[in-house]
Design an enzyme around this catalytic site. Structure first.
Site, mmCIF file in Angstrom:
data_model
loop_
_atom_site.group_PDB
_atom_site.id
_atom_site.type_symbol
_atom_site.label_atom_id
_atom_site.label_comp_id
_atom_site.label_asym_id
_atom_site.label_seq_id
_atom_site.Cartn_x
_atom_site.Cartn_y
_atom_site.Cartn_z
ATOM 1 N N CYS A 2 0.798 -1.215 0.000
ATOM 2 C CA CYS A 2 0.000 0.000 0.000
ATOM 3 C C CYS A 2 0.838 1.275 0.000
ATOM 4 O O CYS A 2 1.933 1.310 0.507
ATOM 5 C CB CYS A 2 -0.941 0.043 1.196
ATOM 6 S SG CYS A 2 -1.830 -1.464 1.476
ATOM 7 N N LYS A 608 5.887 -3.065 -5.295
ATOM 8 C CA LYS A 608 7.325 -2.815 -5.311
ATOM 9 C C LYS A 608 8.036 -3.318 -4.064
ATOM 10 O O LYS A 608 9.113 -3.902 -4.128
ATOM 11 C CB LYS A 608 7.582 -1.323 -5.483
ATOM 12 C CG LYS A 608 9.029 -0.932 -5.648
ATOM 13 C CD LYS A 608 9.571 -1.413 -6.962
ATOM 14 C CE LYS A 608 11.038 -1.201 -7.180
ATOM 15 N NZ LYS A 608 11.594 -2.022 -8.229
HETATM 16 C C1 BG6 Z 1 9.016 -7.775 -4.704
HETATM 17 C C2 BG6 Z 1 9.291 -7.032 -5.996
HETATM 18 O O1 BG6 Z 1 7.904 -7.227 -4.120
HETATM 19 O O2 BG6 Z 1 10.114 -7.661 -3.800
HETATM 20 C C3 BG6 Z 1 10.550 -7.614 -6.611
HETATM 21 O O3 BG6 Z 1 8.181 -7.214 -6.871
HETATM 22 C C4 BG6 Z 1 11.701 -7.488 -5.614
HETATM 23 O O4 BG6 Z 1 10.860 -6.905 -7.783
HETATM 24 C C5 BG6 Z 1 11.374 -8.129 -4.282
HETATM 25 O O5 BG6 Z 1 12.823 -8.110 -6.148
HETATM 26 C C6 BG6 Z 1 12.414 -7.758 -3.232
HETATM 27 O O6 BG6 Z 1 12.352 -6.367 -3.027
HETATM 28 P P1 BG6 Z 1 13.556 -5.546 -2.377
HETATM 29 O O7 BG6 Z 1 13.017 -4.161 -2.299
HETATM 30 O O8 BG6 Z 1 13.815 -6.137 -1.029
HETATM 31 O O9 BG6 Z 1 14.753 -5.665 -3.282
#
Ligand code: BG6
Length: 613
Positions: A2, A608
């Site tokens: 969110c 994300k």
């Molecule tokens: C997911 C994303 O939510 O989290 C991926 O969609 C990402 O792209 C993964 O690799 C890990 O996120 P972060 O921010 O810890 O690198």
């Protein structure tokens, strides 16, 4: 996950600010959105009455769908508004379950990020006290619990309305089990109370106006003075004051605002149709900046690894594949054994950690809860904690003893690209620094930059687009690699899955004949990474075994070969060849999505950064 944005202050266009803030945060969740706005209702002058008076009330506008599709007109004027863009956890995707949520009296409106694990038990008690629930969410329970507290707090006559509101929220927040962040908007005291434990929240301070957001970069258009909330903290925000308290003790605390040095330009997509493509094109500069700016940091960090008794790389999703690449890079370049674990599993593997162990968290957002929780477990074992993250002030950045900011700039596409190659660049430099030959590492990485530029040239892109059109109706794509190319095969498959929804599976080429090859049939696409290293021969054999069973072989290699049905040349830049190679994987994912009319920036069901378990 969110996205949360809120405003209180001198401006009358609070709802517009909030809508724009949510649009900037849409990558955090995009299945529904909502806004709460304080509206003044003018009550007509009665005979003998001197001046006009107005009654304030909160209105909520919310619905399923993307905030990016919302036009910015027709929102009422106000100086006080709160908004939310959702990634559903409890309750389906519909208008009712979208946030914000009211209490029964509509005095307060509340938004939430996280999961209230004990919401059911709280709800039962509130139903006994005749509260009426409209949605299926855990979030709405919080609004009603605060309402109940507002009724039950004792000696109200001795307390200010602000104090009563603060206490009502504090008592409710301390009842929640789980990782949560909430913001409560109160019409009566015209103030917000934000409370956090796990999910990120940032306060932005302006001139006679204040802001709240999930991510600091959404505040950039308005202020660079920010405070990253700590866990178990409550902050009261009104037009002219920001007061912080410990949630457990209600003790007031001093907080220090930091000034961000980020520039706004890096947060928009410019001439590119999508953030994913813009961020792929950012990579040569990102890698060059890392090579040229960070030698001391690299030396210090590699010494940390050298002196540690066991180094563990921990990450999720794309970051996990960077960690896996790290184990091969440290072994191959520095002859050093480094372990790897996915974040959501590492918590079950901490028993052997000692104060001499070094745990390195790799994360773009610095907020992925599986990694945050694993690091908290490692801290309980007094292990040393390092973090390679892309967001200043993020939870992992603040939790760690040693910090490296990746410097990839804001990454908005849910499908991570430049943060991945930035991590690989750091790992190559750290391994070469450990081997006492950082100069060679920089040479190979500069050669990799040149190789990426060759791939980003129009003619090369046209060849990727052509193949993507040919493959975009396929149900399955397999990706193989050995050694250093194995994690690159996994990452390429992930890019194709995340962006185009085609089932792509990456695996160690040697495992092909131990099962997966049963899936091969006429025309089955198989992407094979064949760099100029000790894996070439064996991987070629794997490609030939697939071909023999009708496979359509897409070769990514430093030289052509007759087994390839489609060939992508990649300049040989030694171990750094993994970087241009994965850029081809990223572009395949991107153009497959475009060929299937899918928005590569906001894949379904993803967000994300994942701040819920
Ligand atoms: C997911 C994303 O939510 O989290 C991926 O969609 C990402 O792209 C993964 O690799 C890990 O996120 P972060 O921010 O810890 O690198």
């Amino acid at each position: 996950m969110c996205g949360i944005f809120a405003y209180i202050g001198k401006r009358k266009d609070a709802s517009l600010l909030v809508i724009r803030g949510l649009k900037a945060l849409e990558y955090r969740g995009y299945d529904s959105w909502g806004i709460a706005i304080l509206k003044s209702k003018v009550i007509p002058i009665q005979p003998g009455q001197k001046s006009k008076n107005s009654k304030q009330r909160i209105i909520i506008i919310k619905q399923a769908g993307r905030i990016s599709d919302v036009s910015e007109s027709n929102f009422p004027d106000s100086n006080f508004a709160l908004g939310h863009t959702r990634w559903a956890t409890h309750g389906g995707v519909n208008d009712i379950n979208a946030h914000p949520h009211f209490d029964c009296t509509h005095r307060i409106a509340l938004i939430h990020n996280g999961i209230i694990e004990n919401y059911d038990e709280i709800k039962k008690k509130l139903l006994d006290s005749h509260h009426r629930f409209i949605s299926e969410t855990d979030t709405e329970v919080a609004a009603h619990l605060i309402e109940e507290n507002l009724k039950n707090i004792k000696n109200q006559e001795e307390k200010s309305r602000q104090d009563i509101f603060l206490e009502a929220v504090r008592l409710a927040f301390n009842r929640f089990i789980g990782l949560n962040a909430i913001i409560v908007m109160d019409a009566e005291t015209e103030s917000f109370i934000a409370a956090k434990n796990g999910s990120p929240l940032v306060i932005g301070k302006g001139q006679d106006e204040n802001f709240l957001s999930s991510d600091a970069h959404a505040l950039l258009p308005y202020t660079k003075h920010v405070y990253f909330m700590e866990d178990d903290e409550l902050i009261l925000v009104s037009k002219d004051k920001i007061l912080a308290y410990e949630a457990k003790t209600k003790k007031q605390k001093n907080i220090a605002f930091t000034s961000l040095s980020w520039n706004l330009r890096s947060a928009d997509k410019g001439k590119y149709p999508h953030f994913m493509l813009k961020e792929i094109f950012d990579q040569p500069k990102v890698i060059e900046d890392i090579i040229s700016d960070n030698s001391k940091q690299i030396r210090d960090f590699s010494k940390l690894i050298k002196d540690s008794y066991g180094t563990y790389l921990v990450g999720c999703g794309t970051a996990a594949y960077a960690c896996l690449s790290g184990t091969y890079l440290f072994s191959k370049i520095a002859g050093r054994h480094v372990n790897f674990a996915v974040g959501s599993e590492f918590g079950y593997l901490v028993d052997f950690l000692t104060p001499k162990s070094l745990v390195l968290a790799l994360s773009q957002s610095g907020e992925t809860i599986d990694v945050v929780e694993a690091i908290k477990r490692a801290k309980q074992k007094n292990a040393q904690i390092g973090a390679l993250v892309n967001v200043l002030g993020s939870t992992l950045y603040r939790l760690s003893d040693y910090k490296v900011l990746l410097g990839a700039g804001v990454e908005k596409a849910v499908v991570s690209t430049k943060a991945f190659t930035a991590k690989l660049t750091y790992l190559v430099l750290l391994a070469y620094s450990l081997a006492g030959n950082i100069k060679r590492g920089k040479q190979e990485l500069r050669s990799a930059i040149g190789a990426i530029d060759e791939i980003l040239a129009k003619q090369y892109l046209d060849r990727i687009k052509k193949l993507s059109k040919a493959l975009c109706r396929k149900d399955h794509i397999y990706v193989i690699g050995r050694g250093l190319s194995y994690p690159i095969a996994l990452e390429t498959a992930l890019k194709i899955k995340e962006a185009s929804y085609i089932h792509a599976e990456g695996f160690a080429a040697g495992e092909l004949k131990h099962g997966v090859i049963a899936l091969a049939e006429d025309g089955t696409p198989c992407i094979a990474f064949l760099p100029n290293d000790e894996t070439y021969g064996a991987s070629l054999a794997g490609a030939m075994e697939m071909k023999a069973r009708g496979g359509y072989i897409i070769g990514i290699s430093f030289k052509p070969h007759s087994v390839f049905d489609y060939y992508f040349p990649v300049r040989d830049c030694s171990v750094a060849s993994i970087i241009p190679s994965v850029v081809i994987g990223q572009l395949l994912g991107y153009y497959l999505a475009v060929a299937r009319n899918i928005d590569p920036d906001k894949p379904r069901n993803l967000a994300k950064s994942v701040t819920v378990k």
